[in-house]
Motif scaffolding. Structure first.
Motif, PDB file in Angstrom:
ATOM      1  N   GLU A 261       0.839  -1.323   0.001  1.00  0.00           N
ATOM      2  CA  GLU A 261       0.021   0.039  -0.052  1.00  0.00           C
ATOM      3  C   GLU A 261       0.701   1.198  -0.082  1.00  0.00           C
ATOM      4  O   GLU A 261       0.274   2.281  -0.309  1.00  0.00           O
ATOM      5  N   TRP A 262       2.257   1.023   0.236  1.00  0.00           N
ATOM      6  CA  TRP A 262       3.121   2.221   0.204  1.00  0.00           C
ATOM      7  C   TRP A 262       3.255   3.265  -0.842  1.00  0.00           C
ATOM      8  O   TRP A 262       3.212   4.488  -0.866  1.00  0.00           O
TER       9      TRP A 262
ATOM     10  N   GLY B  74       7.176  16.004  -1.829  1.00  0.00           N
ATOM     11  CA  GLY B  74       6.584  15.393  -2.839  1.00  0.00           C
ATOM     12  C   GLY B  74       5.045  15.299  -2.633  1.00  0.00           C
ATOM     13  O   GLY B  74       4.357  15.606  -1.940  1.00  0.00           O
ATOM     14  N   THR B  75       4.733  14.062  -3.534  1.00  0.00           N
ATOM     15  CA  THR B  75       3.255  13.654  -3.409  1.00  0.00           C
ATOM     16  C   THR B  75       3.217  12.377  -2.771  1.00  0.00           C
ATOM     17  O   THR B  75       2.653  12.216  -1.678  1.00  0.00           O
ATOM     18  N   VAL B  76       3.644  11.130  -3.389  1.00  0.00           N
ATOM     19  CA  VAL B  76       3.511   9.916  -3.066  1.00  0.00           C
ATOM     20  C   VAL B  76       4.623   9.285  -2.867  1.00  0.00           C
ATOM     21  O   VAL B  76       5.646   9.866  -2.901  1.00  0.00           O
ATOM     22  N   MET B  77       4.837   8.231  -1.930  1.00  0.00           N
ATOM     23  CA  MET B  77       5.969   7.573  -1.201  1.00  0.00           C
ATOM     24  C   MET B  77       6.755   6.885  -2.427  1.00  0.00           C
ATOM     25  O   MET B  77       8.008   7.033  -2.582  1.00  0.00           O
ATOM     26  N   GLY B  78       5.877   6.044  -3.531  1.00  0.00           N
ATOM     27  CA  GLY B  78       6.842   5.479  -4.681  1.00  0.00           C
ATOM     28  C   GLY B  78       7.191   4.115  -4.091  1.00  0.00           C
ATOM     29  O   GLY B  78       6.995   3.926  -2.804  1.00  0.00           O
ATOM     30  N   ILE B  79       7.638   3.411  -4.807  1.00  0.00           N
ATOM     31  CA  ILE B  79       8.165   2.141  -4.511  1.00  0.00           C
ATOM     32  C   ILE B  79       9.681   2.358  -3.927  1.00  0.00           C
ATOM     33  O   ILE B  79      10.195   3.500  -3.951  1.00  0.00           O
ATOM     34  N   MET B  80      10.121   1.305  -2.928  1.00  0.00           N
ATOM     35  CA  MET B  80      11.199   1.201  -2.432  1.00  0.00           C
ATOM     36  C   MET B  80      12.325   0.828  -3.349  1.00  0.00           C
ATOM     37  O   MET B  80      12.401  -0.132  -4.175  1.00  0.00           O
ATOM     38  N   ILE B  81      13.476   1.415  -3.365  1.00  0.00           N
ATOM     39  CA  ILE B  81      14.684   1.196  -3.868  1.00  0.00           C
ATOM     40  C   ILE B  81      15.726   0.815  -3.106  1.00  0.00           C
ATOM     41  O   ILE B  81      15.721   1.554  -1.981  1.00  0.00           O
ATOM     42  N   TYR B  82      16.485  -0.255  -3.488  1.00  0.00           N
ATOM     43  CA  TYR B  82      17.418  -0.753  -2.340  1.00  0.00           C
ATOM     44  C   TYR B  82      18.940  -0.766  -3.262  1.00  0.00           C
ATOM     45  O   TYR B  82      19.052  -0.741  -4.334  1.00  0.00           O
ATOM     46  N   ASP B  83      19.898  -0.617  -2.226  1.00  0.00           N
ATOM     47  CA  ASP B  83      21.114  -0.679  -2.568  1.00  0.00           C
ATOM     48  C   ASP B  83      21.866  -1.816  -1.783  1.00  0.00           C
ATOM     49  O   ASP B  83      21.781  -1.935  -0.798  1.00  0.00           O
TER      50      ASP B  83
END
Length: 450
Positions: free
Chosen positions: A363-364, A376-385
């Motif tokens: 839901e994020w 900003g507006t929305v969280m967006g997907i998580m990006i990982y390194d």
């Protein structure tokens, strides 16, 4: 009866699209009251400056101080956006040209010495001789202030230290409080000597004030949507007989002359100051809050490298647009305007696993976010390194996550305040990196890589 008029603003956050209207309204009201022989005071309760706006970023807040000067403000207190979103040097010289008092009782330099540009309080005398004490307090983000070189004390202890002196030597006590509504209510309960609390920080709206005991709490929301007005009636013996509060809806005030041109001038002024080229890109770097893009991966990697952490995560919604061609400081501000700092946190393998599993919340990505420094507006997907999810396994640095060993995770500081990962709020193993924002880290990485 003597009438004293107080106008107050709070949490403007550099929403200067409404400032021409506020400016003209305040000057008009001042002129009206002075013509009647009535005293009038203007106070701002902090977070007037927010570096998302190119005018504030380009002038390092100095342009905002000019705006307050032009209106003839009497005094301000500072908010966390002034206090912890500017470097020590920038805050220390921010008010050099201020034509008003800066009142903050709980901010010191190291060694508990007040900097020269502020006072804990000021006593103002009206034309009839009424003595009005005004004291300021700011939100106690003590650890972050200390990282920048400041010392912040408990606001309630400061009030206890000063209140008797103010009570004995003045007729009216007013608090400029960038502490939030709950703290203001507590102060009204514990310090009945305070007559008026002009509040901010939690962006609350009190249309006609709120009476707690005999103290009136006042607040004007945020972003310049309202201007507050408090009217005090004082009798010939200097006794405060009545206090009334009202908010004026700025959006319903008359449109001012050249309003659009004036607000656009703020943007153009800032943009002109931010034209220095950062890098030239041969290919554009696109952004999409719902996709893993090269730009988002680059920022996440930059965050891990800057913090010297084992792994990192960010939300793709932090990037609001693409970069292409000659990239300027203005471009970086436009796509990453958030006053969000890097943070590194030490976790056990089990704690890291719990965090990563929570971060996969379906839901994020489309969740709208307000506050926490996010612009900003929305969280967006998580990006990982250096984090890979493979079937039922989690790999860190290419190896299976070991629940028994310790890891360091780099992430935007907004994730450490308990709203998304509750367990991180109480962690004692957090290291914040100030005064750099995420856009500074992105700039560093772009110049390093390209």
């Amino acid at each position: 009866m003597e009438s004293i008029h107080i106008y107050h603003t709070n949490d403007i956050h550099s929403h200067l699209e409404r400032w021409p209207r506020i400016h003209d309204f305040l000057l008009e009201r001042k002129k009206m009251h002075q013509k009647k022989g009535e005293d009038v005071f203007l106070f701002d309760i902090g977070d007037f400056i927010d570096r998302w706006h190119p005018f504030s970023e380009g002038t390092k807040g100095l342009g905002n101080i000019d705006l307050l000067n032009e209106c003839g403000f009497s005094a301000v207190t500072i908010g966390n956006n002034e206090g912890i979103n500017l470097s020590f040097e920038d805050l220390n010289q921010l008010y050099d040209n201020a034509q008003f008092d800066v009142l903050v009782a709980n901010l010191y330099q190291k060694g508990k010495i007040h900097p020269l540009w502020l006072k804990p309080f000021e006593i103002y005398r009206t034309g009839s001789g009424t003595r009005m004490a005004v004291i300021g307090l700011t939100a106690p983000f003590s650890h972050l202030y200390e990282l920048l070189g400041w010392q912040l004390t408990d606001p309630f202890l400061e009030l206890k230290e000063w209140i008797n002196l103010l009570k004995e030597n003045t007729d009216i006590i007013i608090l400029l409080s960038h502490l939030g509504i709950k703290e203001d209510e507590r102060i009204a309960e514990e310090f009945p000597e305070i007559d008026v609390i002009l509040g901010g920080h939690t962006h609350h709206v009190l249309q006609e004030g709120k009476l707690v005991n005999n103290t009136i709490l006042c607040a004007a929301g945020n972003y310049g949507n309202y201007v507050g007005h408090v009217t005090l009636q004082v009798d010939q013996h200097k006794k405060l007989e009545s206090k009334k509060a009202i908010l004026y809806d700025v959006n319903k005030l008359p449109v001012t002359k050249d309003e659009q041109e004036r607000t656009e001038a703020f943007i153009l002024n800032g943009k002109k100051r931010l034209t220095q080229k950062v890098i030239s890109l041969r290919e554009p770097l696109v952004s999409d809050p719902l996709k893993e893009t090269k730009l988002a991966v680059l920022l996440c990697k930059a965050l891990r490298e800057w913090c010297k952490a084992d792994c990192a995560l960010i939300n793709a919604g932090l990037l609001l647009g693409p970069l292409t061609g000659d990239v300027t400081a203005y471009d970086l501000l436009s796509i990453c305007p958030h006053p969000i700092n890097p943070c590194k946190i030490k976790l056990t393998g089990q704690e890291l696993k719990d965090i990563l599993l929570i971060s996969k919340n379906v839901e994020w990505p489309n969740r709208q976010i307000k506050g926490l420094g996010f612009r900003g507006t929305v969280m967006g997907i998580m990006i990982y390194d250096q984090i890979i999810f493979k079937d039922d396994l989690i790999l860190v640095n290419g190896s299976e996550l070991d629940l028994e060993r310790n890891y360091t995770l780099a992430l935007p500081d907004m994730f450490t305040f308990g709203f998304f990962f509750p367990d991180l709020l109480q962690s004692q193993h957090k290291e914040y990196f100030l005064p750099e924002f995420l856009r500074d880290i992105l700039k560093w990485k772009l110049q390093k890589q390209f």
